[in-house]
Write a protein that holds these residues in place. Structure first.
Motif, PDB file in Angstrom:
ATOM      1  N   GLN A  25      29.245 -81.623 -12.035  1.00 18.79           N
ATOM      2  CA  GLN A  25      28.933 -83.048 -11.951  1.00 18.79           C
ATOM      3  C   GLN A  25      28.435 -83.575 -13.297  1.00 18.79           C
ATOM      4  OE1 GLN A  25      26.715 -84.513  -8.486  1.00 18.79           O
ATOM      5  NE2 GLN A  25      25.294 -85.519  -9.893  1.00 18.79           N
ATOM      6  N   GLU A  26      27.535 -82.843 -13.924  1.00 17.04           N
ATOM      7  CA  GLU A  26      26.990 -83.275 -15.220  1.00 17.04           C
ATOM      8  C   GLU A  26      28.093 -83.361 -16.276  1.00 17.04           C
ATOM      9  OE1 GLU A  26      24.037 -80.350 -15.972  1.00 17.04           O
ATOM     10  OE2 GLU A  26      22.535 -81.252 -14.629  1.00 17.04           O
ATOM     11  N   LYS A  27      28.990 -82.389 -16.273  1.00 15.38           N
ATOM     12  CA  LYS A  27      30.070 -82.353 -17.270  1.00 15.38           C
ATOM     13  C   LYS A  27      30.994 -83.549 -17.117  1.00 15.38           C
ATOM     14  CE  LYS A  27      33.852 -79.400 -18.905  1.00 15.38           C
ATOM     15  NZ  LYS A  27      34.562 -78.107 -18.700  1.00 15.38           N
ATOM     16  N   LYS A  28      31.359 -83.862 -15.880  1.00 19.53           N
ATOM     17  CA  LYS A  28      32.293 -84.964 -15.655  1.00 19.53           C
ATOM     18  C   LYS A  28      31.655 -86.316 -15.966  1.00 19.53           C
ATOM     19  CE  LYS A  28      35.635 -82.850 -12.590  1.00 19.53           C
ATOM     20  NZ  LYS A  28      35.382 -81.481 -13.018  1.00 19.53           N
ATOM     21  N   ILE A  29      30.378 -86.463 -15.635  1.00 22.72           N
ATOM     22  CA  ILE A  29      29.703 -87.733 -15.917  1.00 22.72           C
ATOM     23  C   ILE A  29      29.520 -87.922 -17.423  1.00 22.72           C
ATOM     24  CG2 ILE A  29      27.536 -89.001 -15.638  1.00 22.72           C
ATOM     25  CD1 ILE A  29      27.336 -87.802 -12.832  1.00 22.72           C
ATOM     26  N   GLN A  30      29.290 -86.839 -18.155  1.00 23.72           N
ATOM     27  CA  GLN A  30      29.119 -86.927 -19.603  1.00 23.72           C
ATOM     28  C   GLN A  30      30.378 -87.435 -20.299  1.00 23.72           C
ATOM     29  OE1 GLN A  30      27.836 -83.046 -20.884  1.00 23.72           O
ATOM     30  NE2 GLN A  30      25.721 -83.349 -20.169  1.00 23.72           N
ATOM     31  N   ARG A  31      31.533 -87.198 -19.700  1.00 20.51           N
ATOM     32  CA  ARG A  31      32.784 -87.640 -20.309  1.00 20.51           C
ATOM     33  C   ARG A  31      33.010 -89.142 -20.151  1.00 20.51           C
ATOM     34  NH1 ARG A  31      36.155 -83.421 -21.821  1.00 20.51           N
ATOM     35  NH2 ARG A  31      37.995 -84.741 -21.770  1.00 20.51           N
ATOM     36  N   VAL A  32      32.243 -89.757 -19.287  1.00 17.03           N
ATOM     37  CA  VAL A  32      32.329 -91.208 -19.114  1.00 17.03           C
ATOM     38  C   VAL A  32      31.492 -91.863 -20.206  1.00 17.03           C
ATOM     39  CG1 VAL A  32      31.871 -93.142 -17.562  1.00 17.03           C
ATOM     40  CG2 VAL A  32      32.640 -90.951 -16.622  1.00 17.03           C
ATOM     41  N   LYS A  33      32.140 -92.555 -21.117  1.00 12.13           N
ATOM     42  CA  LYS A  33      31.444 -93.094 -22.288  1.00 12.13           C
ATOM     43  C   LYS A  33      30.660 -94.365 -21.974  1.00 12.13           C
ATOM     44  CE  LYS A  33      33.296 -89.853 -24.779  1.00 12.13           C
ATOM     45  NZ  LYS A  33      32.481 -88.683 -25.144  1.00 12.13           N
ATOM     46  N   ASN A  34      31.135 -95.138 -21.004  1.00 15.22           N
ATOM     47  CA  ASN A  34      30.481 -96.405 -20.671  1.00 15.22           C
ATOM     48  C   ASN A  34      29.197 -96.139 -19.890  1.00 15.22           C
ATOM     49  OD1 ASN A  34      29.884 -98.836 -18.948  1.00 15.22           O
ATOM     50  ND2 ASN A  34      31.582 -99.656 -20.166  1.00 15.22           N
ATOM     51  N   GLU A  35      28.071 -96.581 -20.455  1.00 16.00           N
ATOM     52  CA  GLU A  35      26.762 -96.312 -19.852  1.00 16.00           C
ATOM     53  C   GLU A  35      26.623 -96.959 -18.482  1.00 16.00           C
ATOM     54  OE1 GLU A  35      23.520 -94.151 -19.772  1.00 16.00           O
ATOM     55  OE2 GLU A  35      24.774 -94.223 -21.578  1.00 16.00           O
ATOM     56  N   GLU A  36      27.172 -98.158 -18.330  1.00 19.54           N
ATOM     57  CA  GLU A  36      27.087 -98.848 -17.039  1.00 19.54           C
ATOM     58  C   GLU A  36      27.864 -98.090 -15.964  1.00 19.54           C
ATOM     59  OE1 GLU A  36      28.233-103.187 -15.116  1.00 19.54           O
ATOM     60  OE2 GLU A  36      27.958-103.013 -17.291  1.00 19.54           O
ATOM     61  N   ASP A  37      29.027 -97.558 -16.336  1.00 20.22           N
ATOM     62  CA  ASP A  37      29.822 -96.769 -15.390  1.00 20.22           C
ATOM     63  C   ASP A  37      29.081 -95.491 -14.990  1.00 20.22           C
ATOM     64  OD1 ASP A  37      31.841 -98.598 -15.353  1.00 20.22           O
ATOM     65  OD2 ASP A  37      33.140 -97.526 -16.755  1.00 20.22           O
ATOM     66  N   ARG A  38      28.399 -94.884 -15.959  1.00 19.07           N
ATOM     67  CA  ARG A  38      27.611 -93.693 -15.650  1.00 19.07           C
ATOM     68  C   ARG A  38      26.539 -94.000 -14.610  1.00 19.07           C
ATOM     69  NH1 ARG A  38      25.857 -90.106 -20.887  1.00 19.07           N
ATOM     70  NH2 ARG A  38      27.902 -89.765 -21.807  1.00 19.07           N
ATOM     71  N   ARG A  39      25.839 -95.097 -14.799  1.00 21.07           N
ATOM     72  CA  ARG A  39      24.783 -95.478 -13.862  1.00 21.07           C
ATOM     73  C   ARG A  39      25.352 -95.730 -12.476  1.00 21.07           C
ATOM     74  NH1 ARG A  39      22.549 -98.411 -18.351  1.00 21.07           N
ATOM     75  NH2 ARG A  39      23.605-100.299 -17.633  1.00 21.07           N
ATOM     76  N   LEU A  40      26.528 -96.357 -12.440  1.00 14.93           N
ATOM     77  CA  LEU A  40      27.171 -96.656 -11.159  1.00 14.93           C
ATOM     78  C   LEU A  40      27.521 -95.368 -10.412  1.00 14.93           C
ATOM     79  CD1 LEU A  40      28.299 -98.803  -9.263  1.00 14.93           C
ATOM     80  CD2 LEU A  40      30.457 -98.711 -10.549  1.00 14.93           C
ATOM     81  N   ILE A  41      28.030 -94.378 -11.148  1.00 18.60           N
ATOM     82  CA  ILE A  41      28.368 -93.091 -10.534  1.00 18.60           C
ATOM     83  C   ILE A  41      27.116 -92.413  -9.990  1.00 18.60           C
ATOM     84  CG2 ILE A  41      29.246 -90.762 -10.994  1.00 18.60           C
ATOM     85  CD1 ILE A  41      31.083 -92.075 -13.134  1.00 18.60           C
ATOM     86  N   LEU A  42      26.063 -92.399 -10.796  1.00 19.62           N
ATOM     87  CA  LEU A  42      24.824 -91.739 -10.390  1.00 19.62           C
ATOM     88  C   LEU A  42      24.189 -92.424  -9.179  1.00 19.62           C
ATOM     89  CD1 LEU A  42      23.312 -90.981 -13.909  1.00 19.62           C
ATOM     90  CD2 LEU A  42      24.124 -89.308 -12.247  1.00 19.62           C
ATOM     91  N   GLN A  43      24.352 -93.742  -9.078  1.00 21.43           N
ATOM     92  CA  GLN A  43      23.811 -94.469  -7.937  1.00 21.43           C
ATOM     93  C   GLN A  43      24.499 -94.062  -6.637  1.00 21.43           C
ATOM     94  OE1 GLN A  43      24.229 -98.617  -8.901  1.00 21.43           O
ATOM     95  NE2 GLN A  43      22.590 -98.585 -10.449  1.00 21.43           N
ATOM     96  N   LYS A  44      25.765 -93.689  -6.735  1.00 20.78           N
ATOM     97  CA  LYS A  44      26.537 -93.346  -5.539  1.00 20.78           C
ATOM     98  C   LYS A  44      26.431 -91.867  -5.178  1.00 20.78           C
ATOM     99  CE  LYS A  44      29.875 -97.110  -5.819  1.00 20.78           C
ATOM    100  NZ  LYS A  44      31.299 -97.505  -5.711  1.00 20.78           N
TER     101      LYS A  44
END
Length: 362
Positions: free
Chosen positions: A308-327
């Motif tokens: 999970q950490e590896k895949k989220i790190q590949r998302v460069k957009n910070e807002e998209d990262r937050r959205l993923i973590l919220q879900k």
């Protein structure tokens, strides 16, 4: 690994993982959709077919095809199969291919958009080579890729399980690909990939087939083709299925480049869907034996957390990262002693795998 760490995406058919190794003909999903040949002539008895699925990327497609057409001379016949999902760019792509004027290119267009993965299947149906090499329309090959692929095939002819899959070693690039820099990442010898590799490391290491990934056509057909009932992990499942009856390796030489850009695979919903299918795939692997169940019980949570950490790190957009973590639910962090123990065991396994690869593949 008893409860999924998120609400399931029901576009993934979870029941498919229970019968993962059963044959299912995924080519039937597209059998009623016609594919028209636009231009090109068949190459007589090709040894290898380079398949290029494409959709709305004529700019990148030109660079991709140029890298394929400019291969150093090899001692076998080969063809290039370009299969396009229909778009407004179709006329532009046809002009591009006609302007290239390479007798090895055959250009096809589907009557309907069948999606990227099922377009791989259609390319395999159209190909006539014994071996099929995939290159996505935004990726490229090194000039000596086909030469190095043939060397691997020739070298690995006397294995107990026949060679069935060569995972393309690659480097990432964004604008300009430099083959000389790429070859600095070459390795001495291929690396063996097995189902045990997938269990212990949490990855098949057979991701999206592109940048020179080469598969025995017979082995691909025997799996029934890539099947998106498995969700976004379908390409990894394909490699895992082939491992059952064939030898799978990572190429020793860099075969091509993977163009790194913000795309569909980095969108929040795609990342979440990928994590869901990864979880189902891991659950299946942990159910295959007593030892596998024990490994999953001890380290399944840690492997899932790192994935999970590896895949989220590949998302460069910070807002998209937050959205993923919220879900995703907050996961309890694994204790350090478990992380250290896992890392030590994986390191030992990789050293043994390298030794086994050297003994079997040289």
């Amino acid at each position: 690994m008893e409860v999924p760490p998120f609400k399931m995406d029901f576009s993934i058919k979870a029941e498919s993982y229970a019968i993962l190794d059963d044959y299912r003909n995924s080519f039937q999903k597209i059998e009623k959709i016609h594919t028209k040949k636009i231009c090109g002539r068949e190459i007589q008895d090709p040894f290898l077919s380079v398949i290029v699925p494409t959709y709305r990327r004529c700019g990148c497609l030109k660079e991709s095809l140029q890298s394929i057409c400019s291969q150093v001379e090899v001692d076998f016949s080969w063809e290039i199969i370009v299969v396009e999902n229909p778009s407004n760019d179709s006329g532009t792509c046809e002009k591009l291919i006609r302007d290239l004027n390479d007798k090895r290119i055959q250009f096809y267009c589907n009557e309907e958009n069948i999606g990227s993965g099922y377009n791989w299947n259609r390319g395999v149906e159209l190909a006539r080579g014994k071996w099929i090499t995939f290159v996505h329309d935004d990726d490229v090959l090194c000039p000596d890729a086909l030469q190095n692929i043939k060397k691997i095939i020739d070298r690995l002819t006397k294995l107990r399980k026949p060679l069935g899959y060569i995972q393309g070693r690659n480097i990432e690039f964004s604008t300009r690909f430099d083959a000389a820099i790429a070859h600095a990442e070459d390795r001495n010898g291929c690396i063996l990939l097995t189902r045990k590799t997938a269990l212990i490391t949490g990855s098949t290491h057979t991701g999206t087939p592109s940048y020179g990934t080469t598969i025995l056509r017979k082995a691909y057909l025997e799996t029934g083709g890539v099947n998106y009932d498995f969700g976004a992990t379908a390409d990894a499942v394909l490699g895992y299925q082939i491992m059952n009856n064939y030898t799978v390796v990572i190429a020793d030489k860099v075969l091509g480049g993977h163009r790194w850009a913000e795309n569909e695979s980095l969108r929040p919903q795609t990342v979440i869907s990928l994590l869901q299918s990864d979880w189902l795939f891991a659950k299946y692997r942990y159910e295959q034996s007593f030892a596998a169940r024990l490994w999953g019980r001890c380290f399944g949570d840690l492997i899932a957390q790192r994935n999970q950490e590896k895949k989220i790190q590949r998302v460069k957009n910070e807002e998209d990262r937050r959205l993923i973590l919220q879900k995703l639910p907050v996961q309890k962090k694994c204790p350090k002693w478990k992380c250290w123990l896992y890392d030590i065991l994986v390191l030992q396994y990789r050293l043994l795998r390298r030794l086994k690869s050297w003994l079997l593949l040289h």
